[in-house]
Scaffold this active site. Structure first.
Site, PDB file in Angstrom:
ATOM      1  N   GLU A   1       0.835  -1.212   0.000  1.00 14.07           N
ATOM      2  CA  GLU A   1       0.000   0.000   0.000  1.00 14.07           C
ATOM      3  C   GLU A   1       0.868   1.260   0.000  1.00 14.07           C
ATOM      4  O   GLU A   1       0.623   2.196  -0.764  1.00 14.07           O
ATOM      5  CB  GLU A   1      -0.916   0.014   1.231  1.00 14.07           C
ATOM      6  CG  GLU A   1      -1.958  -1.109   1.280  1.00 14.07           C
ATOM      7  CD  GLU A   1      -2.986  -1.039   0.166  1.00 14.07           C
ATOM      8  OE1 GLU A   1      -3.039  -0.025  -0.558  1.00 14.07           O
ATOM      9  OE2 GLU A   1      -3.734  -2.013   0.007  1.00 14.07           O
TER      10      GLU A   1
ATOM     11  N   ARG B   1      -9.437   3.940  -7.643  1.00  7.40           N
ATOM     12  CA  ARG B   1      -8.938   3.808  -6.282  1.00  7.40           C
ATOM     13  C   ARG B   1     -10.075   3.481  -5.314  1.00  7.40           C
ATOM     14  O   ARG B   1     -11.211   3.902  -5.522  1.00  7.40           O
ATOM     15  CB  ARG B   1      -8.286   5.113  -5.796  1.00  7.40           C
ATOM     16  CG  ARG B   1      -7.266   5.733  -6.705  1.00  7.40           C
ATOM     17  CD  ARG B   1      -6.140   4.811  -7.064  1.00  7.40           C
ATOM     18  NE  ARG B   1      -5.587   4.082  -5.945  1.00  7.40           N
ATOM     19  CZ  ARG B   1      -4.864   2.983  -6.080  1.00  7.40           C
ATOM     20  NH1 ARG B   1      -4.618   2.501  -7.253  1.00  7.40           N
ATOM     21  NH2 ARG B   1      -4.391   2.384  -5.023  1.00  7.40           N
TER      22      ARG B   1
ATOM     23  N   ASN C   1       1.304   3.961  -3.062  1.00 11.90           N
ATOM     24  CA  ASN C   1       0.988   5.384  -2.865  1.00 11.90           C
ATOM     25  C   ASN C   1       2.136   6.292  -3.294  1.00 11.90           C
ATOM     26  O   ASN C   1       1.918   7.337  -3.918  1.00 11.90           O
ATOM     27  CB  ASN C   1       0.645   5.654  -1.400  1.00 11.90           C
ATOM     28  CG  ASN C   1      -0.769   5.214  -1.054  1.00 11.90           C
ATOM     29  OD1 ASN C   1      -1.549   4.830  -1.921  1.00 11.90           O
ATOM     30  ND2 ASN C   1      -1.104   5.263   0.225  1.00 11.90           N
TER      31      ASN C   1
HETATM   32  N1  ADP Z   1       3.015   9.090  -0.824  1.00  8.50           N
HETATM   33  C1  ADP Z   1       1.991   9.923  -1.063  1.00  8.50           C
HETATM   34  N2  ADP Z   1       2.178  11.105  -1.706  1.00  8.50           N
HETATM   35  C2  ADP Z   1       1.149  11.937  -1.961  1.00  8.50           C
HETATM   36  N3  ADP Z   1      -0.130  11.700  -1.596  1.00  8.50           N
HETATM   37  C3  ADP Z   1      -0.396  10.552  -0.946  1.00  8.50           C
HETATM   38  C4  ADP Z   1       0.639   9.608  -0.648  1.00  8.50           C
HETATM   39  N4  ADP Z   1       0.073   8.577   0.022  1.00  8.50           N
HETATM   40  C5  ADP Z   1      -1.236   8.850   0.120  1.00  8.50           C
HETATM   41  N5  ADP Z   1      -1.538  10.044  -0.454  1.00  8.50           N
HETATM   42  C6  ADP Z   1      -2.874  10.676  -0.499  1.00  8.50           C
HETATM   43  O1  ADP Z   1      -3.726  10.016   0.432  1.00  8.50           O
HETATM   44  C7  ADP Z   1      -4.879   9.497  -0.243  1.00  8.50           C
HETATM   45  C8  ADP Z   1      -5.382   8.255   0.436  1.00  8.50           C
HETATM   46  O2  ADP Z   1      -4.483   7.177   0.242  1.00  8.50           O
HETATM   47  P1  ADP Z   1      -5.040   5.675   0.318  1.00  8.50           P
HETATM   48  O3  ADP Z   1      -5.746   5.487   1.629  1.00  8.50           O
HETATM   49  O4  ADP Z   1      -3.918   4.763   0.013  1.00  8.50           O
HETATM   50  O5  ADP Z   1      -6.146   5.620  -0.823  1.00  8.50           O
HETATM   51  P2  ADP Z   1      -5.981   5.543  -2.434  1.00  8.50           P
HETATM   52  O6  ADP Z   1      -4.552   5.209  -2.737  1.00  8.50           O
HETATM   53  O7  ADP Z   1      -6.908   4.454  -2.857  1.00  8.50           O
HETATM   54  O8  ADP Z   1      -6.377   6.879  -2.965  1.00  8.50           O
HETATM   55  C9  ADP Z   1      -4.442   9.344  -1.679  1.00  8.50           C
HETATM   56  O9  ADP Z   1      -5.520   9.348  -2.580  1.00  8.50           O
HETATM   57  C10 ADP Z   1      -3.529  10.548  -1.868  1.00  8.50           C
HETATM   58  O10 ADP Z   1      -4.289  11.706  -2.116  1.00  8.50           O
HETATM   59 MG    MG Z   2      -3.385   3.802  -1.818  1.00 11.17          MG
END
Ligand code: ADP
Ligand code: MG
Lengths: 105, 155
Positions: free
Chosen positions: B46, B104, B50
């Site tokens: 995960e 997503r 991300n």
């Molecule tokens: N490494 C990262 N850099 C920038 N934004 C991030 C990062 N990790 C997470 N995010 C932000 O947090 C949100 C939620 O992440 P997550 O719970 O993994 O859901 P998803 O990946 O399905 O969108 C992402 O949609 C993004 O906007």
């Molecule tokens: Mg994610």
């Protein structure tokens, strides 16, 4: 190790075979295959077959939710089959079984 | 005593499975259960996903992974130098996604929290994001010894 995804029509179902790892890397191809088979075969009953799948993360949930939107728009149904214990746990945590029931076929 | 492992990979979705396999292989020296290893693999997957799709918007970049073992405690840091997160609290809310245009689920952080003992996120917009995942692998052998000892006391 590499298992490709693909699909096959079995009776009234279209069965989509998922790869060993359902993640961000494999999901675009699965989405592509699912769309292609919906175009060619119609979308009444779609079965996602996890028999070969040993790993899935939230990318797989996102892919399934996107298919659910497309399929229910066409009044079709999605079922899940062949999940191992781990995949089943991930599916349960996501709450997805309430919209895509498990079937044994 | 502290044992470490460091890894740098390109922002490329093919590296997600590579990283989770390497991290699991590193921690396997603690003799964890299959389930504990799967938990770490899912959480790492995960965080790396991300970094690649959100941090670098699926473009080029470097993702760094640092694993540490101290006794039975493990920590895995996943760092990117991408866009960063403006509101970490909101990003971590269940079902929140900053990219509704992609397929997503918004469950990435929820899975990390469910499968790890601790999840710590440090992020600066425009500079990048650091996710630190902590998990303790309770020593199965210790558990047995304690069970045996208390059973002995009862006799
Ligand atoms: N490494 C990262 N850099 C920038 N934004 C991030 C990062 N990790 C997470 N995010 C932000 O947090 C949100 C939620 O992440 P997550 O719970 O993994 O859901 P998803 O990946 O399905 O969108 C992402 O949609 C993004 O906007
Ligand atoms: Mg994610």
């Amino acid at each position: 190790m590499k298992t490709e995804s693909g699909y096959q029509c079995v009776g009234e179902y279209v069965r989509i075979y998922l790869p060993s790892e359902v993640d961000e890397n494999s999901c675009p191809q699965i989405s592509h295959i699912a769309r292609e088979c919906m175009k060619k075969q119609g979308v009444e009953q779609l079965v996602f077959d996890f028999s070969n799948t040993v790993f899935m993360d939230s990318a797989g949930i996102g892919m399934l939710l996107a298919r659910y939107k497309e399929v229910s728009f066409e009044k079709g149904k999605i079922f899940l089959t062949g999940e191992n214990e781990r995949v089943s746990r991930i599916l349960k945590m996501s709450g997805i079984y309430t919209i895509m029931p498990h079937i044994h076929i | 005593m502290c044992e470490t492992m460091q890894l740098q990979v390109d922002s490329d979705s093919r590296n997600i499975s590579f990283v989770r396999a390497v991290v699991a292989a590193f921690f396997s020296r603690l003799d964890p259960t299959v389930e504990e290893l799967e938990d770490v693999k899912t959480a790492v997957s995960e965080a790396v996903t991300n970094a690649i799709i959100h941090g670098y918007g699926n473009g080029p970049g470097v993702v760094e992974i640092k694993c540490t073992i101290i006794g039975k405690e493990t920590s895995t840091m996943i760092q990117d130098w991408g866009v960063g997160i403006a509101d970490v609290k909101k990003a971590m809310e269940p079902l929140y996604t900053g990219r509704p245009d992609l397929e997503r689920s918004g469950m990435g952080f929820s899975f990390m929290e469910a499968f790890m003992d601790t999840v710590c996120v440090e992020s600066t917009p425009g500079r990048g994001t650091k996710v630190i995942l902590g998990k303790i692998f309770p020593d199965v052998a210790e558990g047995w010894k304690q069970a045996a000892a208390s059973a002995g006391e009862r006799v």
